[in-house]
Design a protein around this motif. Structure first.
Motif, short mmCIF file in Angstrom:
data_model
loop_
_atom_site.label_atom_id
_atom_site.label_comp_id
_atom_site.label_asym_id
_atom_site.label_seq_id
_atom_site.Cartn_x
_atom_site.Cartn_y
_atom_site.Cartn_z
N VAL A 13 0.84 -1.20 0.00
CA VAL A 13 0.00 0.00 0.00
C VAL A 13 0.87 1.25 0.00
O VAL A 13 0.64 2.21 -0.76
N ARG A 14 1.89 1.26 0.87
CA ARG A 14 2.77 2.43 0.95
C ARG A 14 3.51 2.67 -0.36
O ARG A 14 3.62 3.83 -0.82
N ALA A 15 4.04 1.61 -0.96
CA ALA A 15 4.81 1.76 -2.19
C ALA A 15 3.93 2.30 -3.33
O ALA A 15 4.37 3.13 -4.13
N THR A 16 2.70 1.81 -3.39
CA THR A 16 1.77 2.29 -4.42
C THR A 16 1.38 3.74 -4.16
O THR A 16 1.36 4.57 -5.08
N ALA A 17 1.09 4.05 -2.89
CA ALA A 17 0.73 5.43 -2.53
C ALA A 17 1.88 6.38 -2.81
O ALA A 17 1.66 7.53 -3.22
N ALA A 18 3.12 5.93 -2.58
CA ALA A 18 4.28 6.78 -2.81
C ALA A 18 4.36 7.25 -4.25
O ALA A 18 4.61 8.43 -4.54
N ILE A 19 4.15 6.31 -5.20
CA ILE A 19 4.20 6.67 -6.61
C ILE A 19 3.02 7.56 -6.98
O ILE A 19 3.18 8.56 -7.70
N ALA A 45 3.65 11.04 -5.64
CA ALA A 45 4.71 11.74 -6.38
C ALA A 45 4.20 12.29 -7.71
O ALA A 45 4.66 13.34 -8.18
N HIS A 46 3.25 11.59 -8.33
CA HIS A 46 2.71 12.04 -9.63
C HIS A 46 1.42 12.85 -9.49
O HIS A 46 0.92 13.37 -10.49
N GLY A 47 0.88 12.93 -8.28
CA GLY A 47 -0.38 13.63 -8.11
C GLY A 47 -1.57 12.81 -8.53
O GLY A 47 -2.63 13.35 -8.85
N TRP A 48 -1.42 11.48 -8.54
CA TRP A 48 -2.51 10.59 -8.92
C TRP A 48 -3.34 10.22 -7.70
O TRP A 48 -2.89 10.32 -6.56
N GLY A 49 -4.55 9.74 -7.97
CA GLY A 49 -5.40 9.20 -6.92
C GLY A 49 -5.24 7.69 -6.82
O GLY A 49 -4.49 7.08 -7.59
N PRO A 50 -5.96 7.06 -5.91
CA PRO A 50 -5.81 5.61 -5.69
C PRO A 50 -6.25 4.76 -6.86
O PRO A 50 -5.81 3.61 -6.99
N LYS A 51 -7.08 5.30 -7.75
CA LYS A 51 -7.56 4.51 -8.88
C LYS A 51 -6.50 4.34 -9.97
O LYS A 51 -6.75 3.69 -10.99
N SER A 52 -5.32 4.91 -9.73
CA SER A 52 -4.20 4.66 -10.63
C SER A 52 -3.48 3.36 -10.28
O SER A 52 -2.53 2.97 -10.96
N GLY A 53 -3.90 2.70 -9.22
CA GLY A 53 -3.35 1.41 -8.84
C GLY A 53 -4.31 0.29 -9.21
O GLY A 53 -5.48 0.31 -8.80
N ALA A 110 -8.86 1.37 -1.49
CA ALA A 110 -9.38 2.13 -0.35
C ALA A 110 -8.27 2.40 0.67
O ALA A 110 -8.21 3.48 1.27
N ASP A 111 -7.38 1.43 0.86
CA ASP A 111 -6.27 1.61 1.79
C ASP A 111 -5.26 2.61 1.24
O ASP A 111 -4.67 3.39 2.00
N VAL A 112 -5.04 2.59 -0.07
CA VAL A 112 -4.18 3.59 -0.68
C VAL A 112 -4.79 4.98 -0.51
O VAL A 112 -4.09 5.96 -0.19
N ALA A 113 -6.11 5.08 -0.71
CA ALA A 113 -6.80 6.36 -0.54
C ALA A 113 -6.65 6.89 0.88
O ALA A 113 -6.46 8.09 1.09
N GLU A 114 -6.73 5.98 1.85
CA GLU A 114 -6.58 6.38 3.25
C GLU A 114 -5.19 6.97 3.49
O GLU A 114 -5.04 7.98 4.18
#
Length: 319
Positions: free
Chosen positions: A157-163, A166-174, A197-201
């Motif tokens: 979750v952290r690694a996905t959220a980090a990218i 960094a790009h200004g994307w939301g969680p639906k980019s994962g 949902a966890d990335v969004a959090e």
């Protein structure tokens, strides 16, 4: 259109998000860019490795195998939660997929899940996902039974959220690989709706946020919980002076409070009885004895003795 993060920015983003990062030697120049485009990038894909214990899974993702050369992903996230960086650029992880899914990811326009994919690697109209997605290969047998440890899932979750951050994307980019290619089932055992949902959090907080950070540690505790935490400690031997030592050889802290209370009540009764006895004696003796003076002197002596006992106890506690 998003330009891929360079190596330094990727490492910085991961560490800021709280990831434990291992840079595999050579990863910064290791890629498949000579085989095709790398970028613009639009998202992150999650995979499972289909490996079990005893496999050099990080080496596998870095080097690839006879049928598919490495790197096989941007990084490998092992069961201990470490993010091993294995490639910087195009990697053999996503393959061909559905253009409608890519557009939904770019627009972040879908609901719980992107549109059902109808493409795979080599099918007519398939889009090259290796050029458009970062990839995390996550250590797991992929049989639906191998567990996902909490520390590993948190790192994913952290690694996905980090990218995304960094790009200004939301969680639906994962997305999961199974949402990109109709040939794939990974990451088996993880519901990507819940994962997003966890990335969004995470994205709703600062990068260094941890669940529970800054919350009241007493929240949700009942009076009984507090009582148990304060008083239900290990028992100790009852003092030699305890009147119930034979029947209650081990005491918890509240035993001492009860003993002190009993002694104070006993002392109060004793002092009152002594004062009454002194009054009665003085009245019998007569001959000008000042009863109040005698009583005051006795009570003062008792008070001095109590103070001395209190000082002795305090000194013993501090030593």
């Amino acid at each position: 259109m998003a330009t891929p993060l360079n190596a330094d920015r990727l490492v910085a983003a991961l560490k800021a998000e709280g990831c434990t990062v291992h840079e595999v030697p050579g990863w910064r120049t290791h890629n498949r860019n000579h085989k095709g485009a790398w970028g613009p990038v639009h998202g992150v894909q999650i995979h499972h490795t289909v490996t079990g214990p005893g496999t050099d899974v990080v080496g596998l993702i870095y080097n690839g195998h006879s049928a598919l050369p490495g790197p096989l992903a941007t990084g490998c996230i092992t069961k201990d939660g470490v993010v091993h960086l294995t490639g910087n650029g195009r990697a053999n992880h996503a393959g061909g997929g559905d253009g409608r899914v890519l557009q939904a990811v770019i627009d972040e326009s879908y609901g719980d899940r992107p549109p059902a994919t109808q493409k795979h690697d080599g099918s007519p109209g398939a889009v090259d996902g290796n050029a458009r997605f970062y990839g995390w290969e996550c250590e797991n047998k992929g049989d639906g039974k191998d567990p996902w440890p909490a520390v590993q899932y948190d790192a994913m979750v952290r690694a996905t959220a980090a990218i995304c951050r960094a790009h200004g994307w939301g969680p639906k980019s994962g997305i999961g690989h199974l949402e990109w290619s109709d040939w794939k089932v990974d990451p088996r055992g993880i519901d990507m709706k819940d994962f997003r949902a966890d990335v969004a959090e995470r994205l709703a907080h600062e990068p260094d946020w941890n669940p529970g950070k800054g919350e009241d540690p007493m929240a949700g505790m009942t009076k009984q919980d507090i009582y148990d935490a304060v008083w239900k400690t290990d028992q100790v031997a009852a003092p030699d002076s305890a009147p119930d030592r034979k029947t209650n050889a081990s005491w918890q802290p509240q035993s001492y409070l009860k003993d002190i209370g009993n002694r104070v009540r006993s002392l109060t009764v004793t002092v009152a009885a002594q004062s009454a006895a002194i009054h009665a004696l003085a009245e019998k003796v007569g001959s000008g004895v000042d009863t109040n003076t005698v009583v005051a002197a006795v009570e003062r002596a008792i008070a001095d003795a109590v103070i001395k006992v209190d000082i002795d106890v305090t000194q013993n506690q501090e030593s």
